[in-house]
Design an enzyme around this catalytic site. Structure first.
Site, short mmCIF file in Angstrom:
data_model
loop_
_atom_site.label_atom_id
_atom_site.label_comp_id
_atom_site.label_asym_id
_atom_site.label_seq_id
_atom_site.Cartn_x
_atom_site.Cartn_y
_atom_site.Cartn_z
NE ARG A 90 2.75 -8.57 9.94
CZ ARG A 90 2.66 -7.41 9.28
NH1 ARG A 90 3.46 -6.42 9.55
NH2 ARG A 90 1.76 -7.22 8.36
CE LYS A 93 3.10 0.02 4.93
NZ LYS A 93 2.33 0.05 3.69
CD GLU A 100 -2.75 0.93 2.58
OE1 GLU A 100 -2.69 -0.08 3.31
OE2 GLU A 100 -3.40 1.94 2.86
P1 ATP Z 1 2.44 -2.49 8.19
O1 ATP Z 1 1.72 -3.44 9.08
O2 ATP Z 1 3.86 -2.24 8.55
O3 ATP Z 1 1.69 -1.24 7.93
P2 ATP Z 1 1.40 -3.61 5.82
O4 ATP Z 1 1.19 -5.07 5.79
O5 ATP Z 1 0.19 -2.79 6.03
O6 ATP Z 1 2.56 -3.27 6.81
P3 ATP Z 1 1.68 -3.37 3.04
O7 ATP Z 1 2.15 -2.21 2.25
O8 ATP Z 1 0.26 -3.75 2.93
O9 ATP Z 1 2.08 -3.08 4.53
O10 ATP Z 1 2.59 -4.62 2.78
C1 ATP Z 1 2.87 -5.14 1.52
C2 ATP Z 1 3.24 -6.57 1.66
O11 ATP Z 1 4.34 -6.71 2.54
C3 ATP Z 1 2.12 -7.38 2.22
O12 ATP Z 1 1.97 -8.54 1.44
C4 ATP Z 1 2.55 -7.72 3.61
O13 ATP Z 1 2.08 -8.97 3.96
C5 ATP Z 1 4.06 -7.68 3.51
N1 ATP Z 1 4.65 -7.30 4.79
C6 ATP Z 1 4.41 -6.17 5.49
N2 ATP Z 1 5.08 -6.18 6.66
C7 ATP Z 1 5.78 -7.34 6.68
C8 ATP Z 1 6.68 -7.95 7.62
N3 ATP Z 1 6.98 -7.36 8.78
N4 ATP Z 1 7.20 -9.17 7.30
C9 ATP Z 1 6.90 -9.76 6.15
N5 ATP Z 1 6.07 -9.24 5.22
C10 ATP Z 1 5.51 -8.05 5.48
MG MG Z 2 -1.39 -3.88 4.55
#
Ligand code: ATP
Ligand code: MG
Length: 571
Positions: A270, A280, A41
């Protein structure tokens, strides 16, 4: 690892996701095709957790002949998304070493298609407009023990709902005045299935579609459909999406997606790291609250910050390989990441000399004006390998803490009357300590042993310490930024209070040394140039450096100093 015959040979370790992909290929699922995706995102910069997902998704696609990994921006939320984030994410994925080829997509590319699906669902009586307040909708949703109430909109005719949805789309209704919901099951024990919201109204400009839309699809509605539209075969995501899986399938049922062409969702744990926050939202707070200098502050766990800190993509990929992929949440020790970094830098960085906190040394018996041009190897383990000339002269700088006027017993470095070796040069002995009015040491008057040129005394006497140095006249001045871990506790988020985590920031995570001196070979070094300063650690030239004004960031110390602190604490 699977012994899949046509899979590309490489050294990447296997993992359970890869095994599942291999099994599907053997069964001929999706005609043997493998399409994965990385779906960020665009509401912030990528962090090291994302790197795990990138390495996994792009890694799988690389290992399969004809494999494909899409970069898809999940840009369904116009208010938090910015072009800056899209561009930084692209740059970071490329920097990590991956290539999406022509497969760059945006969920917003599918706004039209998603709208068509939604209209078809309304026509089929499978979706309706709920024009009650958000509060009312929440209150009537029930809970795990109590079924929700059926919304009045459910009883309208498809034509009525269609007309209302059209008004939503045309902008006739205010933000929050109505939503489109799918007709799920208000009695389901899976609360997600209780008439999930598909669209909400947001009169906000979108970074790609501009003002074309004022209704935006919810993440759950857009995400699964986007995977399906793109022909993703393996939709790899983190564990928190396990309980979204039934809803995604149910939506695909509603739009009539054939079973055989649907993506298979595979969830993995994760990445969590000690001494680090990877949410984030929390990273945003650090940036907007000015606790760090920006998204690319070298203390941030963002890829932009890590790059500026001096991490290499190779080190990050090696780390991701090493931690593997599992289905159980765990916390990885940040020292594992630091270890991968040291290992990589050790293999690639030339060794040079810099003095961070200089103290002047004058060799009183060294001829005025004479300069030795010492040929010093960049890699001391390869004395005949590439080298540079390091000038040595009568006036030098050494590290202030390599000298002690009243040393304790086991101090082998310089002190009055003591002898030390200057790296590659000769043996010196301290004769006199000069001080200013306040009693601060300002200069050390020493003699050098002319029979020790190169560093080995002729008479074979033992010299314990070897110090680094620079020639005062020849050295370049530099600012050196000593970075350390951003948090001083292992789990910064463990506290109860909302902002408690901020109290765990390490107040010594940055120390700026304005008067460092570096050997002249570094004079024209440009941003990104990485070196080891002998005895001090790995350093990289910061983008803030200008011609004539060097700036170095400390990437990492040579040894894990935190481990010592922890060990001492226990003992
Ligand atoms: P955050 O929780 O930090 O806001 P998010 O999952 O909302 O992260 P996205 O931009 O949606 O952030 O993430 C893009 C991809 O990266 C998704 O497929 C998510 O599963 C993966 N991802 C995000 N954080 C992690 C992490 N700590 N370890 C592994 N994969 C991750
Ligand atoms: Mg997300």
């Amino acid at each position: 690892m699977s012994d899949d015959k046509d899979a590309k040979k490489d050294d990447s370790p296997g993992n359970f996701v890869w095994d599942l992909v291999c099994q599907d290929r053997e069964k001929g699922k999706h005609g043997g095709k493998v399409v994965t995706r990385f779906p960020p995102e665009p509401n912030g910069y990528l962090h090291i957790g994302h790197a795990k997902s990138i390495c996994l998704n792009f890694g799988i696609a690389q290992r399969v002949p004809g494999g494909q990994c899409n970069l898809r921006f999940d840009d369904t939320n116009p208010e938090t998304e910015e072009v800056e984030f899209v561009e930084s994410i692209k740059a970071d994925v490329r920097w990590l070493g991956f290539d999406w080829g022509d497969n760059l997509f945006f969920a917003s590319d599918y706004f039209g298609k998603l709208h068509e699906y939604a209209v078809a669902m309304i026509e089929a009586g499978a979706a309706y407009v709920d024009d009650r307040t958000t509060e009312e909708i929440r209150q009537t949703r029930g809970d795990f023990y109590k079924p929700g109430d059926e919304a009045p909109g459910r009883k309208r005719t498809p034509a009525e709902n269609l007309a209302l949805f059209e008004r939503m789309k045309k902008g006739e209704l205010a933000d929050g005045a109505a939503v489109l919901r799918a007709k799920g099951d208000m009695a389901s024990t899976d609360v997600k299935m209780r008439d999930p919201v598909m669209y909400r109204i947001r009169h906000a400009r979108h970074h790609r579609t501009g003002d074309a839309w004022c209704i935006y699809p919810m993440y759950d509605w857009a995400h699964g459909q986007s995977d399906y539209i793109e022909g993703v075969t393996h939709s790899v995501c983190t564990l928190e999406f396990v309980n979204h899986r039934p809803l995604y399938h149910w939506f695909l049922d509603r739009i009539g997606a054939p079973e055989a062409t649907r993506p298979q969702q595979i969830e993995f744990a994760r990445l969590n790291l000690t001494f680090t926050v990877l949410s984030k939202r929390k990273l945003q707070e650090l940036v907007y609250g000015k606790h760090v200098a920006g998204w690319d502050d070298p203390r941030m766990p963002t890829l932009a910050g890590m790059r500026r800190r001096g991490f290499t993509p190779e080190a990050i990929r090696a780390f991701c390989d090493r931690i593997g992929v599992s289905t159980k949440d765990s916390v990885v020790d940040v020292s594992l990441l630091e270890h991968a970094l040291r290992e990589d830098l050790n293999a690639r960085c030339p060794r040079v000399m810099a003095v961070l906190r200089p103290i002047k040394v004058t060799l009183e018996n060294f001829p005025e004006g004479e300069v030795w041009e010492i040929d010093a190897p960049y890699d001391p383990e390869k004395p005949d390998g590439p080298s540079r000339k390091v000038p040595f002269s009568r006036e030098l700088y050494i590290e202030a803490d390599d000298f002690m006027e009243n040393p304790p017993k086991k101090f082998f470095r310089l002190s009055p009357g003591a002898e030390v070796r200057l790296r590659y040069a000769c043996i010196i002995k301290c004769k006199e300590v000069k001080k200013d009015g306040a009693g601060n040491v300002t200069e050390l008057v020493c003699t050098y042993d002319p029979d020790s040129r190169g560093g080995t005394p002729k008479d074979g006497r033992k010299i314990k310490a070897t110090l680094h140095w620079v020639s005062a006249k020849h050295a370049a001045s530099a600012e050196v930024r000593l970075y350390d871990r951003l948090f001083r506790v292992e789990n910064p988020l463990s506290g109860e209070g909302k902002d408690e985590w901020l109290s765990h920031l390490n107040p010594s995570s940055l120390e700026v040394l304005a008067n460092a001196k570096v050997e002249p070979s570094l004079t024209g070094a440009i941003a990104g140039h990485a070196v080891q300063f002998e005895r001090l650690g790995y350093f990289v030239v910061d983008p803030d450096a200008k011609p004539g004004a060097l700036v170095f960031n400390r990437t990492i110390t040579l040894k894990d100093t935190w481990a010592n602190i922890a060990a001492k604490g226990e003992g």
